[in-house]
Enzyme design. Structure first.
Site, PDB file in Angstrom:
ATOM      1  N   ASP A  30       0.796  -1.229   0.000  1.00  0.00           N
ATOM      2  CA  ASP A  30       0.000   0.000   0.000  1.00  0.00           C
ATOM      3  C   ASP A  30       0.827   1.277   0.000  1.00  0.00           C
ATOM      4  OD1 ASP A  30       0.799  -0.366   2.670  1.00  0.00           O
ATOM      5  OD2 ASP A  30      -1.113   0.303   3.506  1.00  0.00           O
ATOM      6  N   ASN A 165      -6.387   1.649   6.793  1.00  0.00           N
ATOM      7  CA  ASN A 165      -6.104   0.438   5.998  1.00  0.00           C
ATOM      8  C   ASN A 165      -6.107  -0.833   6.857  1.00  0.00           C
ATOM      9  OD1 ASN A 165      -5.861  -0.663   3.504  1.00  0.00           O
ATOM     10  ND2 ASN A 165      -3.864   0.234   3.038  1.00  0.00           N
ATOM     11  N   ASP A 259      -4.658   3.893  -1.972  1.00  0.00           N
ATOM     12  CA  ASP A 259      -3.260   4.326  -1.969  1.00  0.00           C
ATOM     13  C   ASP A 259      -3.054   5.511  -2.916  1.00  0.00           C
ATOM     14  OD1 ASP A 259      -3.172   1.946  -0.550  1.00  0.00           O
ATOM     15  OD2 ASP A 259      -2.419   0.806  -2.271  1.00  0.00           O
TER      16      ASP A 259
END
Length: 311
Positions: A30, A165, A259
């Site tokens: 990411d 995330n 991202d």
């Protein structure tokens, strides 16, 4: 370093839509995705990546490929006899992904050891971006060292951005995930949660509830994405606004949507754009990225976005 991204690099193998038994090798992870998009958008800045790789052939290929993208790899340590994490990604006709990982051996899991070799890079960064994945892969003591270092960096004037995330499989328990996510939000000067993450972590079922809950921990800016709907922004002074996004595009592959949003947002925000302008810049880049397979799309497909971010 103008912007330093902290994370776990992966060798990503994505299946070919025309031949499901064929996979293409690409870079993944990411915060590596975010670093590459930032380097493309802002060649005027020094964009760095802080991580660890091994010394095998795959690691050497990855380090060279990262550097070829214009990302500074001086913060990527090479661990003797180490091998990087791997991910295999399959996508369905709606662009949704399924993953298989081999990452337990990843050298990035040994970052922020007691020697704190990462400290010099952090102390020299104007802005830092990290995520819940970077937290999850570390042992508890290393997490504490990382957050302590980031708190000191923020106190010294560094912009510290945190993307929630959340990946449940990387944590030993849900309680562990919520405890450390709360601590990371408290360290951030810019929090980048998603409604999906806030729902999975704390059961927030509306954007308003998620923003309110996030504000319990985050003392800086909050930018809450909602999966293509309006983005909610809350300033450090507590002023909230809803930012409508353009109509969603049909996604071919949603890998790196968040991202790339982070990269577009931070690029614009770093230039002094308003939160609204920065959110829209992030959304435009994400909309472009999801129309291509894999985490990193061809640079040739980003001419409009690169021109938009030119100083």
């Amino acid at each position: 370093m103008d912007i330093l991204c902290i994370g776990e690099p992966l060798a990503e193998f994505t299946n070919d839509a025309a031949n499901l038994n064929q996979f293409h090798r690409r870079l993944g992870g990411d915060m590596l995705n975010a670093a590459i998009y930032l380097a493309r958008l802002r060649p005027d800045l020094r964009i760095g990546y802080l991580s660890r790789l091994g010394d095998d052939a795959m690691s050497r290929w990855m380090r060279d490929a990262i550097a070829a993208e214009g990302v500074d790899v001086s913060g990527v340590a090479l661990e003797p006899h180490g091998s990087p994490g791997l991910s295999f990604i399959s996508t369905d006709e709606d662009g949704e992904r399924s993953f298989v990982y081999w990452r337990d051996q990843s050298p990035a899991r040994r970052m922020f050891s007691p020697e704190m070799s990462e400290a010099p890079a952090l102390s020299n960064a104007r802005a830092v971006l990290f995520s819940g994945i970077a937290l999850a892969i570390l042992p508890a003591a290393a997490r504490a060292r990382m957050l302590s270092a980031l708190a000191h960096a923020r106190a010294a004037g560094c912009l510290v951005a945190y993307d929630t995330n959340y990946r449940a499989r990387l944590w030993t328990s849900h309680q562990e995930a919520t405890d450390w996510s709360s601590r990371a939000l408290a360290v951030a000067s810019v929090a980048l949660p998603s409604l999906e993450d806030m729902g999975a972590l704390w059961g927030c079922d509306t954007p308003e509830a998620a923003l309110q809950h996030c504000a319990r921990f985050a003392t800086g800016e909050i930018v809450l994405t909602t999966g293509g709907g309006a983005v909610l922004h809350r300033s450090s002074a507590g002023e909230a606004q809803s930012i409508a996004l353009p109509a969603p595009v049909r996604a071919r592959d949603t890998t790196a949507a968040g991202d790339s949003f982070d990269a577009g947002f931070l690029s614009a925000f770093q230039r002094g754009k308003s939160p609204r302008e920065a959110v829209l810049a992030g959304a435009r880049l994400a909309a472009r990225v999801v129309q291509f397979p894999g985490a990193i799309i061809p640079k040739s497909a980003m001419h409009e976005e690169i021109a938009e971010h030119a100083v």
